[in-house]
Write a protein that holds these residues in place. Structure first.
Motif, mmCIF file in Angstrom:
data_model
loop_
_atom_site.group_PDB
_atom_site.id
_atom_site.type_symbol
_atom_site.label_atom_id
_atom_site.label_comp_id
_atom_site.label_asym_id
_atom_site.label_seq_id
_atom_site.Cartn_x
_atom_site.Cartn_y
_atom_site.Cartn_z
ATOM 1 N N GLU A 140 48.337 33.934 46.853
ATOM 2 C CA GLU A 140 49.150 32.870 47.448
ATOM 3 C C GLU A 140 48.379 31.561 47.573
ATOM 4 N N LYS A 141 47.072 31.660 47.842
ATOM 5 C CA LYS A 141 46.245 30.461 48.004
ATOM 6 C C LYS A 141 45.742 29.923 46.661
ATOM 7 N N GLY A 142 45.968 30.691 45.593
ATOM 8 C CA GLY A 142 45.474 30.271 44.289
ATOM 9 C C GLY A 142 43.965 30.294 44.188
ATOM 10 N N SER A 143 43.342 31.282 44.790
ATOM 11 C CA SER A 143 41.883 31.371 44.811
ATOM 12 C C SER A 143 41.308 31.518 43.407
ATOM 13 N N LYS A 144 40.165 30.864 43.189
ATOM 14 C CA LYS A 144 39.431 30.994 41.932
ATOM 15 C C LYS A 144 38.303 32.019 42.051
ATOM 16 N N MET A 145 38.280 32.719 43.165
ATOM 17 C CA MET A 145 37.273 33.751 43.416
ATOM 18 C C MET A 145 37.864 35.089 42.958
ATOM 19 N N TYR A 146 37.604 35.439 41.714
ATOM 20 C CA TYR A 146 38.175 36.649 41.143
ATOM 21 C C TYR A 146 37.299 37.856 41.476
ATOM 22 N N TYR A 147 37.918 39.020 41.545
ATOM 23 C CA TYR A 147 37.149 40.231 41.813
ATOM 24 C C TYR A 147 37.857 41.455 41.265
ATOM 25 N N ARG A 148 37.071 42.468 40.998
ATOM 26 C CA ARG A 148 37.593 43.761 40.558
ATOM 27 C C ARG A 148 37.293 44.791 41.633
ATOM 28 N N VAL A 149 38.192 45.737 41.780
ATOM 29 C CA VAL A 149 38.028 46.776 42.792
ATOM 30 C C VAL A 149 37.896 48.131 42.111
ATOM 31 N N TYR A 150 36.951 48.922 42.594
ATOM 32 C CA TYR A 150 36.737 50.286 42.122
ATOM 33 C C TYR A 150 36.763 51.214 43.330
ATOM 34 N N ARG A 151 37.103 52.473 43.104
ATOM 35 C CA ARG A 151 37.112 53.452 44.194
ATOM 36 C C ARG A 151 36.347 54.702 43.775
ATOM 37 N N ASP A 152 35.960 55.457 44.764
ATOM 38 C CA ASP A 152 35.174 56.664 44.500
ATOM 39 C C ASP A 152 35.963 57.673 43.683
ATOM 40 N N GLY A 153 35.241 58.408 42.865
ATOM 41 C CA GLY A 153 35.845 59.469 42.072
ATOM 42 C C GLY A 153 35.069 60.761 42.257
#
Length: 225
Positions: free
Chosen positions: A145-158
């Motif tokens: 919504e804020k149009g952030s340029k701070m991109y990130y990827r999320v990973y979870r435990d397996g």
């Protein structure tokens, strides 16, 4: 899914370890081992060899079997020397969570010049799984919504891990670039951002922050015709 092999290298063995790792990569290239990995390291000397896998049947494969047979005692010697460089290491699986990641441009991999990383591990109790996931979605929506340029990827435990966590990975060119983008993002999101972040933090049992770099010089992929 990604299979991760992690080596916790002794500070005193860092240079020796890297020399052996590059020797191993050269041997894998010579024998054209049919597996690929990319490499990351943290500033506290943890090395991560990351291989994409399609399913758990990948664990039944033995990609180094022919290489070991061809090298004979030299193959065993490589790992004997590796073992002197760390007191602990192991293999486990993590899963990329596209639903929770904030990548509005749909880029799977960070640009080649963004090799610096900040990794945030957020551990949680099984009973809080739904609440923390809902919170992660709220944070993603706020960034959108804020149009952030701070991109990130999320990973979870397996498979192979005893605790549940989400790991947020953010890529930058270097530490200065990271500091600038973090500050710009804080201003963009504004003071109310903490109300949204609390939807995650209220269910985090503990956090860990790691900083490090990708190591393309230690990556490997087999030759293709």
């Amino acid at each position: 899914m990604f299979r991760i092999h992690q080596d916790n290298v002794k500070p005193s063995k860092l240079m020796e370890y890297e020399a052996i790792a590059k020797e191993f990569k050269a041997a894998a290239s010579k024998h054209n081992v049919d597996v690929s990995w990319f490499t990351a390291m943290t500033y506290d000397n943890k090395y991560f060899y990351v291989s994409p896998i399609e399913n758990f049947a990948s664990f039944d494969e033995r990609p180094f079997a022919e290489m070991a047979k061809a090298m004979g005692d030299d193959f065993t010697d490589l790992f004997s020397r590796f073992d002197k460089c760390y007191d602990s290491h192991g293999t486990y699986v993590i899963v990329k969570d596209n639903e929770l990641s904030y990548m509005p441009e749909g880029v799977d991999n960070a640009p080649a010049d963004e090799t610096y990383r900040e990794w945030y591990y957020m551990y949680y109790k099984p009973e809080d799984a739904k609440n923390i996931r809902d919170g992660m979605k709220a944070v993603r929506d706020m960034f959108k919504e804020k149009g952030s340029k701070m991109y990130y990827r999320v990973y979870r435990d397996g498979m192979g891990q005893m605790e549940h966590y989400y790991m947020v990975s953010a890529a930058f060119k270097n530490e200065i670039d990271a500091a600038q983008k973090n500050e710009e993002n804080r201003k963009l999101l504004g003071p109310d951002r903490m109300k949204t972040f609390s939807k995650v933090l209220n269910y985090v049992s503990r956090m860990e922050e790691q900083r490090g770099v990708m190591r393309p010089d230690m990556d490997y992929s087999p030759k293709t015709d």
